[in-house]
Design a protein around this motif. Structure first.
Motif, PDB file in Angstrom:
ATOM      1  N   LYS B  78      -5.704   5.635 -13.349  1.00  0.00           N
ATOM      2  CA  LYS B  78      -5.057   5.487 -12.056  1.00  0.00           C
ATOM      3  C   LYS B  78      -4.331   4.143 -11.931  1.00  0.00           C
ATOM      4  CE  LYS B  78      -6.344   6.003  -7.162  1.00  0.00           C
ATOM      5  NZ  LYS B  78      -7.402   6.525  -6.290  1.00  0.00           N
ATOM      6  N   GLY B 173       5.362  17.469  -4.400  1.00  0.00           N
ATOM      7  CA  GLY B 173       3.915  17.659  -4.260  1.00  0.00           C
ATOM      8  C   GLY B 173       3.450  17.973  -2.859  1.00  0.00           C
ATOM      9  N   ALA B 177      -4.221  15.095   0.247  1.00  0.00           N
ATOM     10  CA  ALA B 177      -5.309  15.576  -0.614  1.00  0.00           C
ATOM     11  C   ALA B 177      -6.138  14.411  -1.152  1.00  0.00           C
ATOM     12  CB  ALA B 177      -4.736  16.401  -1.766  1.00  0.00           C
ATOM     13  N   SER B 178      -5.447  13.373  -1.625  1.00  0.00           N
ATOM     14  CA  SER B 178      -6.154  12.221  -2.182  1.00  0.00           C
ATOM     15  C   SER B 178      -7.037  11.568  -1.114  1.00  0.00           C
ATOM     16  CB  SER B 178      -5.134  11.210  -2.713  1.00  0.00           C
ATOM     17  OG  SER B 178      -5.772  10.062  -3.174  1.00  0.00           O
ATOM     18  N   TYR B 207      -9.696  20.145  -6.468  1.00  0.00           N
ATOM     19  CA  TYR B 207      -8.299  19.685  -6.377  1.00  0.00           C
ATOM     20  C   TYR B 207      -8.192  18.349  -5.644  1.00  0.00           C
ATOM     21  CZ  TYR B 207      -3.353  19.400  -5.247  1.00  0.00           C
ATOM     22  OH  TYR B 207      -2.065  18.949  -5.118  1.00  0.00           O
ATOM     23  N   ARG B 211      -7.116  14.698  -7.155  1.00  0.00           N
ATOM     24  CA  ARG B 211      -5.986  13.933  -6.610  1.00  0.00           C
ATOM     25  C   ARG B 211      -6.397  12.490  -6.323  1.00  0.00           C
ATOM     26  NH1 ARG B 211      -0.652  15.115  -6.293  1.00  0.00           N
ATOM     27  NH2 ARG B 211      -0.458  14.803  -4.049  1.00  0.00           N
ATOM     28  N   GLN B 212      -7.639  12.297  -5.911  1.00  0.00           N
ATOM     29  CA  GLN B 212      -8.124  10.947  -5.626  1.00  0.00           C
ATOM     30  C   GLN B 212      -8.450  10.186  -6.905  1.00  0.00           C
ATOM     31  OE1 GLN B 212      -9.439   7.397  -4.440  1.00  0.00           O
ATOM     32  NE2 GLN B 212      -8.439   8.849  -3.043  1.00  0.00           N
ATOM     33  N   PRO B 215      -4.902  10.822 -10.333  1.00  0.00           N
ATOM     34  CA  PRO B 215      -3.580  11.281  -9.895  1.00  0.00           C
ATOM     35  C   PRO B 215      -2.575  11.308 -11.048  1.00  0.00           C
ATOM     36  CG  PRO B 215      -3.917   8.983  -9.283  1.00  0.00           C
ATOM     37  CD  PRO B 215      -5.222   9.471  -9.860  1.00  0.00           C
ATOM     38  N   ASP B 267      -2.020  21.079   0.936  1.00  0.00           N
ATOM     39  CA  ASP B 267      -2.776  22.068   0.165  1.00  0.00           C
ATOM     40  C   ASP B 267      -3.882  22.700   1.013  1.00  0.00           C
ATOM     41  OD1 ASP B 267      -3.289  23.009  -2.786  1.00  0.00           O
ATOM     42  OD2 ASP B 267      -5.265  22.574  -1.921  1.00  0.00           O
ATOM     43  N   THR B 270      -7.070  20.753   1.264  1.00  0.00           N
ATOM     44  CA  THR B 270      -6.925  19.620   2.186  1.00  0.00           C
ATOM     45  C   THR B 270      -7.153  20.097   3.622  1.00  0.00           C
ATOM     46  OG1 THR B 270      -5.253  18.726   0.694  1.00  0.00           O
ATOM     47  CG2 THR B 270      -5.386  17.724   2.888  1.00  0.00           C
ATOM     48  N   ASP B 291      -0.937   9.269  -2.550  1.00  0.00           N
ATOM     49  CA  ASP B 291      -0.490  10.587  -2.997  1.00  0.00           C
ATOM     50  C   ASP B 291       0.247  10.526  -4.334  1.00  0.00           C
ATOM     51  OD1 ASP B 291      -1.254  12.130  -0.561  1.00  0.00           O
ATOM     52  OD2 ASP B 291       0.160  10.745   0.383  1.00  0.00           O
ATOM     53  N   GLU B 293       3.380  10.581  -4.940  1.00  0.00           N
ATOM     54  CA  GLU B 293       4.480  11.532  -4.970  1.00  0.00           C
ATOM     55  C   GLU B 293       5.772  10.755  -4.707  1.00  0.00           C
ATOM     56  OE1 GLU B 293       4.261  14.571  -5.868  1.00  0.00           O
ATOM     57  OE2 GLU B 293       2.119  14.952  -5.760  1.00  0.00           O
TER      58      GLU B 293
END
Lengths: 346, 346
Positions: B78, B173, B177-178, B207, B211-212, B215, B267, B270, B291, B293
């Protein structure tokens, strides 16, 4: 903490993005190569026909600095010196620094202003732009991440691995002063802690304290070398200690070395204080660290030329690796040079 | 700490210089631009006709990560994503990362090996070289300083300040979520702390946790944009939160904006988790952060072209500044977009 007064602005006042704006809005880019500085995802640096150099450092409270006796302005100044010294050590010219700080709630905006004033002073003196950075909160005091970028012409790069046997070993400045300054500041801190009535007595030791708190880098020497067409065969900045950094060059270049203790420049104040502390001055000079001087090697035939540059002293020469890494004492006896290890930092 | 076992090597074993050698000796440079990587004062990066990009980040234990539930391998991964996302966000290609770590005596070499394994995996996946760095001791856990460098062709630079009124606002994306993954990990940590017999139950939420903890960055979308001659008028990576980062673009470009809540990708996991936590899913999506993104703007006439790139969604458009920065709800009501502040991070 250093000085604090009643005009305190809590960091939370600005919000995260406001704080970095506040801290950096007085910085103006001066380098043509700074296409884009503060305020975007990355700095943009133009290199043209040059090579770009990038170096990065981490400074942690309690390890690299103690705020009891380190004014934040000095700390900011030193953080820049530390980062750009790695660019100079490649025979490059620093152009940009990017500084990220982690800071806990015990800090006030005024204190960060001081830190950034020191950063600004060093940037101005060394012609370097603050080109980015960020602030974040921290649970544990102050953390500073400094990245420096710079340029060097391809033919001028001085790496650690270019030294050859018989090359002469050159240094700038003097050694051990910053280390002795630190010992003095630490002693006075401890006295002040147990007997808070006693004010620190630092008079007569302004030089060593200045070397510890507000070091400068001998960038003019690099200009002198260039002017005299003296291209170092290898170079390093002395931050870990003269012995350590010379050993880095030897290891990278696969050479031995032979240096002479009576040639190693040590200031009178360093001598005096080392005696007071019952520390061998030579040990302080070889292993103290944080000198922010240059160590470089030159082909032997440059000896007459380099002698004319008064800021440079020749302390020995490189050898083939089988001769070892040798320190020759005043009396002529030989010992193996050793580097201080990680343990010492703890 | 995460996992530890009986085969523990104390960090002191290697000495300072041995440790960084140990951690980095498996890294091989793959980028032609990496003239000189690990092992000298600075990395040397060649840019030719390109612009060099440099970005720097600081990651602090207890602020940016909690080692109770963050495996060190994921943390290393990360850290690289975080740094290179700033290079991608200028429409650049990352080439090098420089990573410095501060680490306390409670860490074992095996744990740092894990950290660097994650760094190595991310470097390999994103074609980036580890080009330098250092280790230092720390009094207070783990600190990571990451600098990324990269290149961009002059005409391709996407800055924050190029958006114009009527430009469409595009994202990759999905969002929040994260942040929800973090909430879940934090809840399970607290349960585990008070009732140590209860094992964390994370099933069904792979998921958001992924994401957390690990990523990825949508670098292929940038390639798709280039392939389709779609040059963003402005761009940013979404790390602070969709709202914050969109406001950064608006402020730098001196525009307003208008985004539609029903267009913001969220998502199902989420949604589900946000409901369980009684958090508004839209709030999580707008302000969650991390995120990784892309948010970018394109001239309106590119609308048909961008619709063909399935990884990109259009969430609104820029306006002239007097229209404000507006979020339009599903029901059509309008609210002012606001950014989360520093306070929340404490």
């Amino acid at each position: 903490m250093a000085d604090s007064d009643s005009n305190i602005t809590p960091i939370g006042k600005f919000g995260k993005f406001g704080l970095i704006d506040h801290l950096t809005n007085k910085f103006k880019a001066v380098n043509k190569s700074t296409v884009l500085g503060i305020g975007d995802d990355s700095a943009i640096i133009e290199s043209g026909d040059m090579l770009t150099l990038i170096s990065s450092d981490l400074l942690l409270e309690g390890i690299h600095f103690n705020l009891t006796y380190t004014p934040l302005k000095h700390l900011g100044y030193k953080a820049v010196i530390r980062a750009i010294s790695d660019i100079y050590a490649m025979n490059g010219t620093p152009g940009q620094v990017i500084i990220s700080i982690g800071v806990s709630a015990r800090f006030a905006v005024e204190q960060l202003d001081e830190l950034y004033e020191g950063i600004s002073m060093a940037c101005e003196k060394y012609g370097t732009d603050l080109a980015g950075g960020d602030t974040t909160s921290s649970l544990t005091g102050l953390t500073i991440g400094v990245t420096a970028a710079g340029f060097v012409e391809r033919g001028n790069v001085a790496r650690r691995d270019g030294a050859k046997p018989n090359d002469i070993i050159c240094v700038t400045g003097d050694f051990g002063a910053s280390f002795m300054g630190l010992q003095l500041l630490e002693r006075e801190r401890k006295i002040f802690k147990t007997h808070s009535g006693i004010q620190p007595d630092l008079s007569g030791y302004e030089y060593v304290i200045g070397r510890q708190l507000k070091p400068e880098f001998p960038s003019e020497t690099l200009a002198d070398l260039r002017k005299n067409s003296l291209q170092p065969s290898s170079m390093i900045d002395i931050s870990d200690g003269l012995a350590s950094d010379l050993l880095h060059i030897c290891n990278a270049s696969h050479t031995g070395c032979r240096i002479y203790s009576d040639k190693i420049p040590i200031d009178q104040e360093t001598y005096r204080l080392a005696e007071e502390f019952r520390i061998d001055p030579l040990t302080a000079a070889l292993n103290g660290g944080e000198d922010y001087e240059l160590l470089f090697t030159l082909p032997l035939e440059m000896f007459e030329k380099i002698r004319k540059i008064s800021s440079v002293k020749v302390i020995g020469h490189m050898t083939s690796p089988d001769f070892g890494k040798i320190l020759v004492s005043d009396a002529g006896s030989e010992t193996e040079l050793t580097a201080q290890g990680w343990e010492k930092q703890e």
